[in-house]
Design a protein around this motif. Structure first.
Motif, mmCIF file in Angstrom:
data_model
loop_
_atom_site.group_PDB
_atom_site.id
_atom_site.type_symbol
_atom_site.label_atom_id
_atom_site.label_comp_id
_atom_site.label_asym_id
_atom_site.label_seq_id
_atom_site.Cartn_x
_atom_site.Cartn_y
_atom_site.Cartn_z
ATOM 1 N N LEU A 298 0.830 -1.201 0.000
ATOM 2 C CA LEU A 298 0.000 0.000 0.000
ATOM 3 C C LEU A 298 0.867 1.255 0.000
ATOM 4 N N VAL A 299 1.953 1.243 0.805
ATOM 5 C CA VAL A 299 2.849 2.401 0.870
ATOM 6 C C VAL A 299 3.469 2.666 -0.498
ATOM 7 N N ARG A 300 3.946 1.625 -1.158
ATOM 8 C CA ARG A 300 4.570 1.805 -2.470
ATOM 9 C C ARG A 300 3.554 2.317 -3.494
ATOM 10 N N GLU A 301 2.335 1.780 -3.458
ATOM 11 C CA GLU A 301 1.295 2.231 -4.378
ATOM 12 C C GLU A 301 0.920 3.688 -4.096
ATOM 13 N N ARG A 302 0.870 4.041 -2.805
ATOM 14 C CA ARG A 302 0.540 5.424 -2.448
ATOM 15 C C ARG A 302 1.598 6.389 -2.959
ATOM 16 N N GLU A 303 2.864 6.023 -2.831
ATOM 17 C CA GLU A 303 3.939 6.895 -3.307
ATOM 18 C C GLU A 303 3.885 7.071 -4.814
ATOM 19 N N ARG A 304 3.397 6.061 -5.512
ATOM 20 C CA ARG A 304 3.303 6.133 -6.965
ATOM 21 C C ARG A 304 2.297 7.194 -7.413
ATOM 22 N N TRP A 305 1.261 7.425 -6.577
ATOM 23 C CA TRP A 305 0.184 8.333 -6.972
ATOM 24 C C TRP A 305 0.188 9.665 -6.234
ATOM 25 N N SER A 306 0.900 9.774 -5.123
ATOM 26 C CA SER A 306 0.765 10.954 -4.264
ATOM 27 C C SER A 306 1.173 12.247 -4.955
ATOM 28 N N HIS A 307 2.208 12.203 -5.831
ATOM 29 C CA HIS A 307 2.645 13.427 -6.492
ATOM 30 C C HIS A 307 1.651 13.887 -7.557
ATOM 31 N N ARG A 308 0.717 12.997 -7.941
ATOM 32 C CA ARG A 308 -0.270 13.362 -8.955
ATOM 33 C C ARG A 308 -1.567 13.877 -8.338
ATOM 34 N N ILE A 309 -2.034 13.208 -7.274
ATOM 35 C CA ILE A 309 -3.363 13.541 -6.741
ATOM 36 C C ILE A 309 -3.337 13.948 -5.278
ATOM 37 N N GLY A 310 -2.163 13.967 -4.629
ATOM 38 C CA GLY A 310 -2.106 14.347 -3.222
ATOM 39 C C GLY A 310 -2.054 13.135 -2.311
ATOM 40 N N GLY A 311 -1.579 13.362 -1.073
ATOM 41 C CA GLY A 311 -1.314 12.260 -0.153
ATOM 42 C C GLY A 311 -2.532 11.456 0.250
ATOM 43 N N TRP A 312 -3.589 12.128 0.778
ATOM 44 C CA TRP A 312 -4.740 11.375 1.268
ATOM 45 C C TRP A 312 -5.501 10.678 0.140
ATOM 46 N N PRO A 313 -5.807 11.341 -0.978
ATOM 47 C CA PRO A 313 -6.462 10.606 -2.073
ATOM 48 C C PRO A 313 -5.625 9.434 -2.564
ATOM 49 N N ALA A 314 -4.295 9.614 -2.593
ATOM 50 C CA ALA A 314 -3.429 8.524 -3.031
ATOM 51 C C ALA A 314 -3.508 7.347 -2.068
ATOM 52 N N GLY A 315 -3.623 7.629 -0.770
ATOM 53 C CA GLY A 315 -3.750 6.551 0.213
ATOM 54 C C GLY A 315 -5.024 5.750 0.023
ATOM 55 N N VAL A 316 -6.124 6.442 -0.237
ATOM 56 C CA VAL A 316 -7.401 5.750 -0.473
ATOM 57 C C VAL A 316 -7.326 4.907 -1.742
ATOM 58 N N LEU A 317 -6.794 5.494 -2.819
ATOM 59 C CA LEU A 317 -6.673 4.755 -4.076
ATOM 60 C C LEU A 317 -5.769 3.538 -3.896
ATOM 61 N N ALA A 318 -4.660 3.701 -3.192
ATOM 62 C CA ALA A 318 -3.742 2.583 -2.976
ATOM 63 C C ALA A 318 -4.419 1.458 -2.216
ATOM 64 N N ALA A 319 -5.188 1.806 -1.187
ATOM 65 C CA ALA A 319 -5.886 0.772 -0.414
ATOM 66 C C ALA A 319 -6.860 -0.003 -1.287
#
Length: 454
Positions: A298-319
Motif C-alpha cells: 500500500l505504501v509503495r502504491e501510495r507513493e506512486r500516486w501521491s505526487h499526482r493527486i495528493g497524499g490522502w487521495p493517493a492513500g485511499v486509491l492505494a488501499a
C-alpha cells in the motif's frame, strides 16, 4: 455589552453558524492543538444537538411573560446547548483556546434570555446538556493531555537558550517553511539547513560533524534518517514535526516550535527505544513501525500516486487497488511456525487505544515490540478491518497480538516488501526485528501539558 449586541449574537449563533465559523478560524491557525480543539468542539456540538433532538423540546407555555413569542420550542435551549458544548469541547483540548471561546459562548447563551426567547431555566438546562455532551465525547475520544507519555527516563543534555549549537536540517518537500521561520524567531542562534528530500541524508551527516544537538524538521521518514545520523554520531536529537502524520514527535509530546524550544531552552530530554530490522547484510532502524504484507505494498502504491493527486487521495486509491487485487497471503515462518499472513505489524513500543481514539504510545522506552498479525485467508479487506476494530484485544478469529523484545521471520520469499516509518525496502530469507533499549536521546518538554494557544 450594548443592548443591541445580544440579539445580534443570538441571530449569528442560530443554526450553529457562529460555531462552525469559530471552528474554521481555529483550523486556519494550522496548529495541531487548535485543529484538535476545533474538531472536539464540533463533535461535542453535534452530540449535544442530537441529544436535544432525541429528547425533544417542550413548547414554551403561553402563560410565560416573554417579551415576544419564541419562533421555536424552548426547553431546553438548543442554542445554549450548542454554545456550551462547543466551548467546553475546545477547552478540554486546549484550555487557552477555551478562554478565548468561553466569553463568546456565554454571551450567545445568555442572549437567548435577554431576547425573551427563553427563561433562565431553559438556558441553564441547555448549557448543562452541552457541557455533559463535551465530557461524553472526551470519554469516547480522550484528549492528548489525558494520555500524556511519562517523562522518564531522563537524559543529561545541554540547554540551548538561544539555539546556539543546534544544527537543524529541514526537508523542504514536507512543507516546513512556516515552522522553520518560527524556529528562527524562537532560537535565533540555531543553524538551519533547508534542502530537498534527496539531499536530506547527506546534509544530516554533515550537520552531525559540527552540531552539539542534531535537529530535524520533516515527516516520519525524514526523522528516521536523522535518528540514524544521531545514533552514529552519539548526538541528542531535536525533532520539529513538519510532515503529514508525525507520529514520533506527537507521541513524545512535541507538536510545534514552542514545545521544542521549551525543551531546548530548559535542557529537557528523554531516552527512547529504537527498533531495528536486519536481513542478511541489510539493516535499518524504525522509530514507529515496521511491517510486512499488504501494508508495504500500500505504501509503495501510495507513493506512486501521491505526487499526482495528493497524499490522502493517493492513500485511499492505494488501499482500493491493493485490497481488491487477486493475491495470496505472505507465507513466513514466525518463531519456528509457518503462517500465512496478510499483515505483520511491529510497533516500536506498545500502542494503546482509549475509546475510539487511534492507538498511541504511552511509554517510549518499554523495551517491547508491539506485534500484530492478521492471519491469511479469504477476504483480506474484511480481516484487516476486523483486526483494526478489535483494537486492544489480543486475539480474534482474524488477528493476534503479542508484545515481545525480539521477533524472527524465516523463509521470507524473495522480493517481499518491508515498510519502516513510511519507507519501503525488499527483504528475503531471515528477517529479525529487535529493540535497542533507550538507544536514542531526544529533546522533550518536561511538562507535556501546554497552556498556550498554539
Amino acid at each position: 455589552m450594548t443592548p443591541a449586541v445580544p440579539p445580534r449574537l443570538s441571530r449569528t449563533a442560530h443554526h450553529d453558524a457562529l460555531w462552525f465559523a469559530a471552528a474554521a478560524a481555529l483550523a486556519a491557525t494550522r496548529t495541531p492543538r487548535a485543529r484538535r480543539a476545533a474538531t472536539r468542539g464540533l463533535a461535542s456540538l453535534g452530540l449535544a444537538s442530537l441529544t436535544v433532538s432525541a429528547l425533544g423540546k417542550r413548547t414554551v407555555p403561553t402563560a410565560r411573560q416573554l417579551k415576544r413569542r419564541p419562533a421555536s420550542t424552548a426547553f431546553p435551549s438548543g442554542q445554549a446547548a450548542s454554545a456550551a458544548a462547543f466551548a467546553t469541547g475546545v477547552a478540554l483540548e486546549s484550555p487557552a483556546w477555551g478562554t478565548v471561546v468561553a466569553p463568546v459562548a456565554a454571551s450567545a447563551a445568555l442572549a437567548r434570555g435577554h431576547s425573551g426567547a427563553h427563561f433562565p431555566g431553559d438556558v441553564l438546562a441547555g448549557a448543562a446538556l452541552g457541557v455533559g455532551a463535551a465530557f461524553a465525547v472526551r470519554g469516547m475520544v480522550p484528549t492528548r493531555g489525558q494520555v500524556a507519555p511519562p517523562a522518564r527516563p531522563r537524559a543529561e543534555v545541554p540547554a540551548l537558550p538561544d539555539g546556539e549549537g543546534l544544527v537543524l536540517v529541514a526537508n523542504t518537500g514536507a512543507g516546513s517553511a512556516e515552522r522553520v521561520r518560527a524556529l528562527r524567531d524562537a532560537l535565533p542562534r540555531a543553524e538551519v539547513v533547508e534542502c530537498e528530500p534527496g539531499d536530506v541524508p547527506a546534509e544530516l551527516e554533515k550537520a552531525a560533524t559540527r552540531a552539539r544537538v542534531l535537529g530535524v524538521c520533516g515527516g516520519d521518514g525524514t526523522v528516521n534518517a536523522a535518528a540514524r545520523a544521531a545514533l552514529r554520531s552519539g548526538l541528542p536529537l531535536a525533532v520539529l514535526p513538519g510532515g503529514t502524520l508525525n507520529h514520533f514527535a506527537y507521541d513524545l509530546g512535541i507538536e510545534g516550535v514552542r514545545d521544542l524550544a521549551r525543551a531546548l531552552c530548559a535542557g529537557d530530554a528523554v531516552r527512547v527505544d529504537v527498533g531495528r530490522y536486519s536481513c542478511g547484510g541489510k539493516h535499518g532502524v524504525f522509530l514507529n513501525t515496521c511491517s510486512v504484507g499488504v501494508y508495504p505494498e500500500l505504501v509503495r502504491e501510495r507513493e506512486r500516486w501521491s505526487h499526482r493527486i495528493g497524499g490522502w487521495p493517493a492513500g485511499v486509491l492505494a488501499a482500493l487497488r491493493v485490497l481488491r487485487a487477486d493475491r495470496h497471503p505472505l507465507e513466513a515462518e514466525v518463531q519456528g511456525r509457518t503462517h500465512p499472513l496478510w499483515l505483520l505489524f511491529a510497533g516500536n513500543g506498545t500502542y494503546h487505544r482509549m475509546g475510539l481514539a487511534p492507538g498511541r504510545r504511552l511509554d517510549m522506552s518499554d523495551g517491547q515490540l508491539d506485534v500484530r498479525v492478521v492471519h491469511g485467508g479469504r477476504r483480506p479487506a474484511v480481516r484487516l478491518l476486523a483486526a483494526a476494530l478489535a483494537g486492544p484485544l489480543t486475539r480474534s478469529p482474524a488477528h493476534a497480538a503479542v508484545q515481545v523484545g525480539r521477533l524472527r521471520l524465516d523463509h521470507v520469499a524473495p522480493g517481499t516488501l518491508l515498510a519502516y516509518d513510511g519507507e519501503v525496502t525488499e527483504v528475503e530469507g531471515r528477517v529479525t526485528l529487535e529493540k535497542l533499549p533507550e538507544a536514542l536521546t531526544v529533546y522533550r518538554p518536561a511538562d507535556p501539558v501546554r497552556l498556550t494557544p498554539h
